[in-house]
Scaffold this motif. Sequence first.
Motif, PDB file in Angstrom:
ATOM      1  N   PHE A  33       0.825  -1.208   0.000  1.00 30.22           N
ATOM      2  CA  PHE A  33       0.000   0.000   0.000  1.00 30.22           C
ATOM      3  C   PHE A  33       0.858   1.256   0.000  1.00 30.22           C
ATOM      4  O   PHE A  33       0.682   2.163  -0.819  1.00 30.22           O
ATOM      5  CB  PHE A  33      -0.947  -0.001   1.202  1.00 30.22           C
ATOM      6  N   PHE A  34       1.843   1.345   0.930  1.00 32.77           N
ATOM      7  CA  PHE A  34       2.681   2.545   1.014  1.00 32.77           C
ATOM      8  C   PHE A  34       3.573   2.687  -0.219  1.00 32.77           C
ATOM      9  O   PHE A  34       3.909   3.797  -0.625  1.00 32.77           O
ATOM     10  CB  PHE A  34       3.521   2.523   2.288  1.00 32.77           C
ATOM     11  N   MET A  35       3.965   1.565  -0.797  1.00 31.25           N
ATOM     12  CA  MET A  35       4.764   1.614  -2.018  1.00 31.25           C
ATOM     13  C   MET A  35       3.990   2.321  -3.126  1.00 31.25           C
ATOM     14  O   MET A  35       4.496   3.255  -3.761  1.00 31.25           O
ATOM     15  CB  MET A  35       5.131   0.196  -2.465  1.00 31.25           C
ATOM     16  N   ARG A  36       2.757   1.873  -3.374  1.00 34.58           N
ATOM     17  CA  ARG A  36       1.941   2.487  -4.421  1.00 34.58           C
ATOM     18  C   ARG A  36       1.583   3.936  -4.059  1.00 34.58           C
ATOM     19  O   ARG A  36       1.535   4.814  -4.935  1.00 34.58           O
ATOM     20  CB  ARG A  36       0.673   1.665  -4.633  1.00 34.58           C
ATOM     21  N   TYR A  37       1.335   4.188  -2.782  1.00 35.29           N
ATOM     22  CA  TYR A  37       0.971   5.550  -2.364  1.00 35.29           C
ATOM     23  C   TYR A  37       2.131   6.516  -2.584  1.00 35.29           C
ATOM     24  O   TYR A  37       1.950   7.613  -3.126  1.00 35.29           O
ATOM     25  CB  TYR A  37       0.544   5.558  -0.900  1.00 35.29           C
ATOM     26  N   MET A  54      -8.086   9.012  -1.018  1.00 37.19           N
ATOM     27  CA  MET A  54      -9.477   8.738  -1.370  1.00 37.19           C
ATOM     28  C   MET A  54      -9.570   7.825  -2.596  1.00 37.19           C
ATOM     29  O   MET A  54     -10.375   6.886  -2.629  1.00 37.19           O
ATOM     30  CB  MET A  54     -10.223  10.043  -1.632  1.00 37.19           C
ATOM     31  N   TYR A  55      -8.730   8.080  -3.593  1.00 34.91           N
ATOM     32  CA  TYR A  55      -8.754   7.235  -4.784  1.00 34.91           C
ATOM     33  C   TYR A  55      -8.118   5.874  -4.525  1.00 34.91           C
ATOM     34  O   TYR A  55      -8.409   4.912  -5.236  1.00 34.91           O
ATOM     35  CB  TYR A  55      -8.076   7.948  -5.954  1.00 34.91           C
ATOM     36  N   THR A  56      -7.271   5.792  -3.500  1.00 38.15           N
ATOM     37  CA  THR A  56      -6.769   4.489  -3.074  1.00 38.15           C
ATOM     38  C   THR A  56      -7.915   3.644  -2.531  1.00 38.15           C
ATOM     39  O   THR A  56      -8.007   2.440  -2.809  1.00 38.15           O
ATOM     40  CB  THR A  56      -5.691   4.659  -1.987  1.00 38.15           C
ATOM     41  N   ALA A  57      -8.792   4.290  -1.769  1.00 39.19           N
ATOM     42  CA  ALA A  57      -9.968   3.588  -1.242  1.00 39.19           C
ATOM     43  C   ALA A  57     -10.853   3.086  -2.385  1.00 39.19           C
ATOM     44  O   ALA A  57     -11.409   1.986  -2.315  1.00 39.19           O
ATOM     45  CB  ALA A  57     -10.761   4.518  -0.325  1.00 39.19           C
ATOM     46  N   ILE A  58     -10.959   3.886  -3.450  1.00 38.07           N
ATOM     47  CA  ILE A  58     -11.740   3.448  -4.615  1.00 38.07           C
ATOM     48  C   ILE A  58     -11.089   2.222  -5.248  1.00 38.07           C
ATOM     49  O   ILE A  58     -11.757   1.270  -5.636  1.00 38.07           O
ATOM     50  CB  ILE A  58     -11.848   4.590  -5.646  1.00 38.07           C
ATOM     51  N   GLY A  59      -9.764   2.251  -5.350  1.00 35.11           N
ATOM     52  CA  GLY A  59      -9.054   1.117  -5.914  1.00 35.11           C
ATOM     53  C   GLY A  59      -9.244  -0.152  -5.112  1.00 35.11           C
ATOM     54  O   GLY A  59      -9.360  -1.252  -5.675  1.00 35.11           O
ATOM     55  N   MET A  60      -9.329  -0.016  -3.788  1.00 37.05           N
ATOM     56  CA  MET A  60      -9.527  -1.182  -2.931  1.00 37.05           C
ATOM     57  C   MET A  60     -10.922  -1.771  -3.068  1.00 37.05           C
ATOM     58  O   MET A  60     -11.166  -2.915  -2.679  1.00 37.05           O
ATOM     59  CB  MET A  60      -9.262  -0.810  -1.469  1.00 37.05           C
ATOM     60  N   CYS A  61     -11.832  -0.996  -3.634  1.00 38.97           N
ATOM     61  CA  CYS A  61     -13.193  -1.504  -3.867  1.00 38.97           C
ATOM     62  C   CYS A  61     -13.217  -2.584  -4.947  1.00 38.97           C
ATOM     63  O   CYS A  61     -14.268  -3.193  -5.190  1.00 38.97           O
ATOM     64  CB  CYS A  61     -14.125  -0.355  -4.263  1.00 38.97           C
ATOM     65  N   THR A  62     -12.076  -2.827  -5.582  1.00 44.48           N
ATOM     66  CA  THR A  62     -11.960  -3.913  -6.552  1.00 44.48           C
ATOM     67  C   THR A  62     -12.319  -5.253  -5.916  1.00 44.48           C
ATOM     68  O   THR A  62     -12.718  -6.197  -6.610  1.00 44.48           O
ATOM     69  CB  THR A  62     -10.522  -3.965  -7.114  1.00 44.48           C
ATOM     70  N   LEU A  63     -12.190  -5.328  -4.586  1.00 44.30           N
ATOM     71  CA  LEU A  63     -12.546  -6.544  -3.862  1.00 44.30           C
ATOM     72  C   LEU A  63     -14.010  -6.912  -4.056  1.00 44.30           C
ATOM     73  O   LEU A  63     -14.378  -8.100  -4.008  1.00 44.30           O
ATOM     74  CB  LEU A  63     -12.265  -6.365  -2.366  1.00 44.30           C
ATOM     75  N   VAL A 109     -11.407   7.296   6.074  1.00 42.64           N
ATOM     76  CA  VAL A 109     -11.045   6.648   4.809  1.00 42.64           C
ATOM     77  C   VAL A 109      -9.872   5.695   5.015  1.00 42.64           C
ATOM     78  O   VAL A 109      -9.835   4.593   4.447  1.00 42.64           O
ATOM     79  CB  VAL A 109     -10.694   7.702   3.732  1.00 42.64           C
ATOM     80  N   GLY A 110      -8.914   6.092   5.853  1.00 47.79           N
ATOM     81  CA  GLY A 110      -7.774   5.234   6.148  1.00 47.79           C
ATOM     82  C   GLY A 110      -8.187   3.944   6.823  1.00 47.79           C
ATOM     83  O   GLY A 110      -7.607   2.877   6.564  1.00 47.79           O
ATOM     84  N   SER A 111      -9.191   4.005   7.685  1.00 41.19           N
ATOM     85  CA  SER A 111      -9.691   2.801   8.358  1.00 41.19           C
ATOM     86  C   SER A 111     -10.311   1.844   7.338  1.00 41.19           C
ATOM     87  O   SER A 111     -10.117   0.624   7.417  1.00 41.19           O
ATOM     88  CB  SER A 111     -10.735   3.183   9.416  1.00 41.19           C
ATOM     89  N   PHE A 112     -11.041   2.389   6.378  1.00 39.90           N
ATOM     90  CA  PHE A 112     -11.621   1.554   5.326  1.00 39.90           C
ATOM     91  C   PHE A 112     -10.526   0.875   4.505  1.00 39.90           C
ATOM     92  O   PHE A 112     -10.617  -0.315   4.181  1.00 39.90           O
ATOM     93  CB  PHE A 112     -12.507   2.406   4.412  1.00 39.90           C
ATOM     94  N   ILE A 113      -9.470   1.623   4.176  1.00 39.48           N
ATOM     95  CA  ILE A 113      -8.362   1.052   3.408  1.00 39.48           C
ATOM     96  C   ILE A 113      -7.674  -0.062   4.191  1.00 39.48           C
ATOM     97  O   ILE A 113      -7.347  -1.124   3.646  1.00 39.48           O
ATOM     98  CB  ILE A 113      -7.346   2.152   3.028  1.00 39.48           C
ATOM     99  N   ALA A 114      -7.457   0.178   5.494  1.00 38.66           N
ATOM    100  CA  ALA A 114      -6.789  -0.820   6.332  1.00 38.66           C
ATOM    101  C   ALA A 114      -7.603  -2.108   6.418  1.00 38.66           C
ATOM    102  O   ALA A 114      -7.056  -3.215   6.299  1.00 38.66           O
ATOM    103  CB  ALA A 114      -6.555  -0.239   7.730  1.00 38.66           C
ATOM    104  N   LEU A 115      -8.920  -1.970   6.586  1.00 40.74           N
ATOM    105  CA  LEU A 115      -9.782  -3.149   6.647  1.00 40.74           C
ATOM    106  C   LEU A 115      -9.812  -3.886   5.306  1.00 40.74           C
ATOM    107  O   LEU A 115      -9.785  -5.117   5.258  1.00 40.74           O
ATOM    108  CB  LEU A 115     -11.196  -2.732   7.059  1.00 40.74           C
TER     109      LEU A 115
END
Length: 258
Positions: free
Chosen positions: A97-101, A154-163, A238-244
Amino acid sequence: MIKYWSLFLVSFKQAWNKKANLSGLLFFLFILLFIYNRLWEVIAADSFTSGLNRTFIWYLLFAEMIILSNPKIDRILFDDIISGTMAYYINKPISFFFMRYVEAVGTMSVSFFVMGGFGTLITLLFTGKPPFEWWQFPIIFIMCYLSSCINIIMYTAIGMCTLWLASIRTLAMAIERLAFTLGGAIFPLSIYPEWFINIAQWTPFYSFYYLTIKLVYDFSFSNLFHAIFLNMFWILLVGSFIALSYHKLTKRINIYGG
């Protein structure tokens, strides 16, 4: 931290070397500022309001610096998850995650600073004088840069919605349109009806975009701290959503092998 700093530098240099992309970005920014400058000049003349274009063109500049510098990390994460690339990094001594960020921040920084320098000169040429004091400029610039970093989250969270989604392109487009309207990324929310502003205040776009860019024409330390506080709140959410989501993703990879 040295690893992440190296990733940032590599990404920064790669984006800097893409001169054609930067030239196209600056040309688009120039056209946008030119058109809206003429628009607000006409509106100001019809309404007998002087300095209207000066206020809103500077507002538009900083808004577009945040919007246009977005490196579309959501699409990168989508490809990483769908193709299984993420599974390759899952056991590496570096956070995927931090690498891509960090890579996204490096790419964004080039676009942001180049547009900031070019856009400031063009906007000064159009308006002659900014609606803020020059000692406030570094604070506004830093706040908008931090908003760009938050925008990536925020767009990282969108990317994680791929799940959960087969495609995130529609979701990303919807978020982008909401940023333009509820975040006031084109027109300040102050020109909208009160009921619309009340709705916008309950969204992250209100703090990520409007409260930060509003400092251009309504700078005060109370507004500054208000923007910082709300941004921290939404970052936490938003960070909590990404972590989960990341935990769920790594668990799925461990169980099914990618």
